[in-house]
Design a protein around this motif. Structure first.
Motif, mmCIF file in Angstrom:
data_model
loop_
_atom_site.group_PDB
_atom_site.id
_atom_site.type_symbol
_atom_site.label_atom_id
_atom_site.label_comp_id
_atom_site.label_asym_id
_atom_site.label_seq_id
_atom_site.Cartn_x
_atom_site.Cartn_y
_atom_site.Cartn_z
ATOM 1 N N UNK A 434 47.961 46.268 57.255
ATOM 2 C CA UNK A 434 47.797 47.097 56.055
ATOM 3 C C UNK A 434 46.318 47.216 55.684
ATOM 4 N N UNK A 435 45.917 48.441 55.409
ATOM 5 C CA UNK A 435 44.569 48.714 54.914
ATOM 6 C C UNK A 435 44.686 49.385 53.554
ATOM 7 N N UNK A 436 43.984 48.824 52.578
ATOM 8 C CA UNK A 436 44.042 49.324 51.209
ATOM 9 C C UNK A 436 42.637 49.647 50.715
ATOM 10 N N UNK A 437 42.500 50.803 50.117
ATOM 11 C CA UNK A 437 41.294 51.119 49.339
ATOM 12 C C UNK A 437 41.757 51.346 47.909
ATOM 13 N N UNK A 438 41.053 50.745 46.969
ATOM 14 C CA UNK A 438 41.481 50.807 45.576
ATOM 15 C C UNK A 438 40.268 50.883 44.657
ATOM 16 N N UNK A 439 40.501 51.405 43.468
ATOM 17 C CA UNK A 439 39.461 51.494 42.449
ATOM 18 C C UNK A 439 40.035 50.996 41.134
ATOM 19 N N UNK A 440 39.297 50.085 40.486
ATOM 20 C CA UNK A 440 39.707 49.531 39.201
ATOM 21 C C UNK A 440 38.790 50.085 38.115
ATOM 22 N N UNK A 441 39.395 50.555 37.007
ATOM 23 C CA UNK A 441 38.560 51.043 35.912
ATOM 24 C C UNK A 441 38.337 49.944 34.879
ATOM 25 N N UNK A 552 59.164 35.541 65.084
ATOM 26 C CA UNK A 552 57.789 35.347 64.630
ATOM 27 C C UNK A 552 57.197 36.673 64.129
ATOM 28 N N UNK A 553 56.181 36.579 63.303
ATOM 29 C CA UNK A 553 55.547 37.808 62.837
ATOM 30 C C UNK A 553 54.093 37.544 62.447
ATOM 31 N N UNK A 554 53.362 38.634 62.344
ATOM 32 C CA UNK A 554 51.953 38.570 61.934
ATOM 33 C C UNK A 554 51.708 39.650 60.872
ATOM 34 N N UNK A 555 51.098 39.263 59.760
ATOM 35 C CA UNK A 555 50.690 40.205 58.717
ATOM 36 C C UNK A 555 49.174 40.111 58.540
ATOM 37 N N UNK A 556 48.530 41.267 58.527
ATOM 38 C CA UNK A 556 47.081 41.308 58.300
ATOM 39 C C UNK A 556 46.804 42.356 57.220
ATOM 40 N N UNK A 557 46.163 41.934 56.153
ATOM 41 C CA UNK A 557 45.794 42.844 55.068
ATOM 42 C C UNK A 557 44.276 42.897 54.945
ATOM 43 N N UNK A 558 43.749 44.102 54.876
ATOM 44 C CA UNK A 558 42.329 44.315 54.596
ATOM 45 C C UNK A 558 42.252 45.191 53.352
ATOM 46 N N UNK A 559 41.646 44.659 52.306
ATOM 47 C CA UNK A 559 41.621 45.323 51.009
ATOM 48 C C UNK A 559 40.181 45.524 50.558
ATOM 49 N N UNK A 560 39.855 46.749 50.210
ATOM 50 C CA UNK A 560 38.539 47.059 49.636
ATOM 51 C C UNK A 560 38.737 47.652 48.246
ATOM 52 N N UNK A 561 38.184 46.963 47.242
ATOM 53 C CA UNK A 561 38.370 47.361 45.854
ATOM 54 C C UNK A 561 37.013 47.704 45.238
ATOM 55 N N UNK A 562 36.894 48.910 44.716
ATOM 56 C CA UNK A 562 35.691 49.301 43.981
ATOM 57 C C UNK A 562 35.851 48.865 42.537
ATOM 58 N N UNK A 563 34.903 48.022 42.068
ATOM 59 C CA UNK A 563 34.988 47.449 40.731
ATOM 60 C C UNK A 563 34.296 48.349 39.710
ATOM 61 N N UNK A 564 34.664 48.238 38.434
ATOM 62 C CA UNK A 564 34.053 49.091 37.409
ATOM 63 C C UNK A 564 32.585 48.733 37.172
ATOM 64 N N UNK A 565 31.825 49.705 36.774
ATOM 65 C CA UNK A 565 30.412 49.463 36.470
ATOM 66 C C UNK A 565 30.290 48.547 35.251
ATOM 67 N N UNK A 566 29.186 47.817 35.231
ATOM 68 C CA UNK A 566 28.873 46.988 34.072
ATOM 69 C C UNK A 566 29.386 45.571 34.157
ATOM 70 N N UNK A 567 30.124 45.249 35.217
ATOM 71 C CA UNK A 567 30.641 43.888 35.373
ATOM 72 C C UNK A 567 29.860 43.145 36.451
ATOM 73 N N UNK A 568 29.693 41.855 36.221
ATOM 74 C CA UNK A 568 29.063 40.961 37.189
ATOM 75 C C UNK A 568 30.076 39.889 37.594
ATOM 76 N N UNK A 569 29.908 39.385 38.782
ATOM 77 C CA UNK A 569 30.801 38.329 39.277
ATOM 78 C C UNK A 569 30.502 37.016 38.577
ATOM 79 N N UNK A 570 31.544 36.394 38.048
ATOM 80 C CA UNK A 570 31.390 35.065 37.446
ATOM 81 C C UNK A 570 31.939 33.975 38.369
#
Length: 636
Positions: A434-441, A552-570
């Motif tokens: 699974x490949x996900x692109x997402x944007x959070x407001x 047996x099974x294999x799951x691989x997720x790659x997720x890219x999330x664009x974060x809202x402006x004005x926030x810094x990582x804590x």
């Protein structure tokens, strides 16, 4: 009742009812030992099965059981239902209902027994019928008693004995008695039964007796082996037998296969118009694989599955001419028809008996007997074998799904019938990428675009859904399957990729509401959007069952999330890696600019593992559960 809740001589019921009428309570609930009430909804007070084989065409069976229903949860499971058809008939049914003190409340009236067809949605025609009855009583506890007498006109299908029907059913006393002619070779195979049966003999007969007492309820266990391996069970098998004038022997799998072959011999003659069609489709085709594919597609496009079970028809196929003329058939008839098509094209194939079902990966391999419920086709070759599920109009040639994969099956051959195995689909086959692109407001809402490739056994349910359900029903199922608190699906699309191991591409667009939690200056965000594990196991004291995973099974997720402006990582979740007997798991989160990258990978092994490994499994799942819910913290 769960089939069968038990059995015994009809005279015992008569005596019990006469005693009740005389004023002596029968089976008062207060006499049940306290240990048998613990974790139980039903208690079998007395459970007897009496089987008498008179000859190869006459078997008499009496089921007599007395069951106390402790509460509402056990009420549905004490109803009587008994099937009959041309191979067996019901000679009599009697019964009685007792209150908590053991006083007779009512006796069964024959007019209260429902006699209904046993046809299902997939059957066009069947002679199977069912007699059903239930004492409707809602003052608990109460006790029901039934005696059922049957006659089989064969010895091919001897019943099995399993006193416990489920983990919440306890047993005071249960007995199996089997009487056969002195020269009759009865075979039996037991699980969790101590010792051998008591055997007695006279001039004309031999009798075998098994008995158990005081069986407590079993504990709920995650991922257990088959239930018959967890409780005392005895399976019976014939040597020589007769089925509607067809005689056979099942001492070995080869003998059993020979009987099935002869039962269906000569039923592969195709109509002339179909023969002509076969040559039109295959004469100009080069490779063997292309011929198989061409004929398989021809069958899928022109013939459909309908069950027709009349008498011996449960085991004997309708001939190829019937299928060719009607355009339908059951699993035997369609497999036989496909075998005839291939034969006309010069390709040998074999019908194969299989115990089908997603959780039916084992049979009693060391005990030849009727253990199968389905037929598929095997097209052997020196290098590769092609398997065909002839009841499906949509599956690709060569692929068997979870319904029949990775299990012992009986290949039917004129001279060399034998057990073989259907394909095992490895971890490389059963993937979900699974490949996900997402944007959070800034309010915590999220727009998601996800593309997922489901392959092998991981696409089976999706394959069925897109071929069976309408788009409206597909959307309904899709909405149920997402682990998001509030969302709208704004678009979705499925595409089958046409690969040898089938794969489906799924594209989904989602608007999630309040996905991230905003509190003051901080935003809390779970980077695992769509693949959070729901497996959280409780500790199990004195685990008894082995641990079983079918594929047996294999799951691989790659997720890219664009974060809202004005926030810094804590704070950022630390990477997690775990590896052990049951598989491996890893997850990591990185941040570059305002784009969050999350990668999750799990590889889960299949197999049967010792009960002693359960603490490791519990720890493995607990680690995954926590890691999938790890949050990062952003601050303004």
């Amino acid at each position: 009742m769960r089939k069968h809740l038990s059995i015994a001589a009809g005279i015992l019921l008569t005596i019990a009812i006469q005693s009740a009428l005389a004023g002596d309570p029968a089976y008062p609930a207060k006499n049940i030992p306290a240990a048998l009430k613990e974790n139980a909804h039903l208690v079998k007070r007395l459970d007897e099965t009496i089987i008498k084989v008179n000859d190869l065409t006459d078997t008499r069976i009496t089921y007599h059981y007395v069951t106390t229903v402790l509460d509402e949860a056990g009420a549905e499971d004490v109803q009587l239902y008994e099937y009959y058809d041309k191979l067996r008939d019901i000679r009599s049914i009697s019964g009685a209902l007792y209150d908590a003190e053991g006083n007779l409340v009512k006796r069964l009236k024959q007019s209260d027994i429902r006699d209904i067809s046993a046809v299902d949605d997939a059957s066009l025609m069947t002679d199977a019928r069912m007699k059903r009855h239930q004492f409707f009583h809602n003052v608990y506890p109460y006790t029901v008693e039934y005696t059922v007498e049957l006659r089989y006109n064969n010895t091919a299908f001897l019943p099995y004995w399993q006193p416990q029907d489920d983990i919440d059913c306890t047993v005071e006393q249960s007995k199996l008695m089997v009487t056969v002619p002195a020269d009759y070779a009865l075979r039996y195979h037991s699980y969790l039964y101590a010792g051998e049966p008591v055997s007695t003999a006279d001039k004309n007969t031999k009798t075998y007796t098994w008995e158990v007492k005081q069986l407590p309820a079993l504990k709920t266990e995650a991922y257990p082996v088959e239930f018959y391996r967890r409780t005392p069970s005895v399976f019976l098998g014939s040597t020589d037998f007769e089925l509607e004038k067809y005689k056979g022997n099942m001492s070995t799998w080869k003998d059993f296969g020979t009987f099935i072959y002869k039962l269906n011999e000569g039923r592969d003659a195709l109509p002339d118009n179909v023969k002509t069609k076969v040559h039109q489709l295959t004469d100009a085709v080069g490779s063997r694989a292309e011929k198989i594919n061409a004929l398989y597609k021809f069958m899928q496009q022109n013939y459909r599955y309908i069950s027709i079970q009349l008498g011996i028809g449960g085991w004997q196929s309708f001939d190829a001419a019937f299928v060719g003329a009607k355009g339908y058939g059951d699993c035997k008839a369609l497999s036989n028809y496909m075998m005839a098509l291939l034969k006309e094209a010069g390709i040998k194939s074999n019908c194969v008996l299989v115990k089908a079902g997603p959780a039916a990966h084992t049979i009693r391999e060391d005990f030849p007997s009727f253990q199968f419920n389905h037929v598929i086709l095997c097209v052997p070759d020196t290098k590769d074998t092609t398997w065909l599920e002839c009841t499906s109009n949509t599956m690709p040639a060569g692929y068997l799904g979870a319904f029949t994969d990775n299990r012992p099956v009986l290949l039917i051959d004129e001279k060399d019938s034998k057990l073989i195995r259907t394909p095992f689909y490895s971890m490389d086959c059963n993937e979900q990428r699974r490949n996900i692109t997402a944007t959070v407001d800034s309010a915590g809402n999220i727009d998601i675009s996800a593309t997922t490739i489901h392959s092998g056994l991981q696409q089976d349910e999706l394959h069925s859904m897109i071929h069976v359900l309408s788009e409206e029903k597909q959307l309904e199922q899709l909405r149920k399957g997402l682990d998001l608190s509030s969302y709208d699906i704004t678009g979705y699309h499925y595409k089958e990729l046409g690969t040898a191991i089938p794969a489906i591409e799924e594209k989904i667009q989602i608007k999630g509401h309040n996905y991230a939690t905003v509190t003051g200056k901080r935003m809390f965000l779970v980077p695992d959007i769509l693949s959070r594990s729901g497996r959280k196991l409780d500790a199990e004291d004195t685990r008894k069952s082995e641990i079983k995973f079918d594929f047996p099974y294999r799951d691989i997720d790659t997720v890219n999330i664009t974060l809202p402006d004005g926030y810094q990582l804590e704070s950022l979740p630390a990477p997690v890696t775990v590896s052990g007997k049951f598989g491996t798991y890893s997850s990591s989160v990185t941040l570059k600019g305002n784009t969050l990258n999350y990668v999750r990978r799990i590889e889960h092994k299949s197999g049967v593992f010792p009960a002693a490994d359960f603490p490791e499994l519990m720890k493995f799942y607990a680690t995954i559960y926590r890691s999938d819910r790890n949050r990062l913290v952003l601050v303004k």
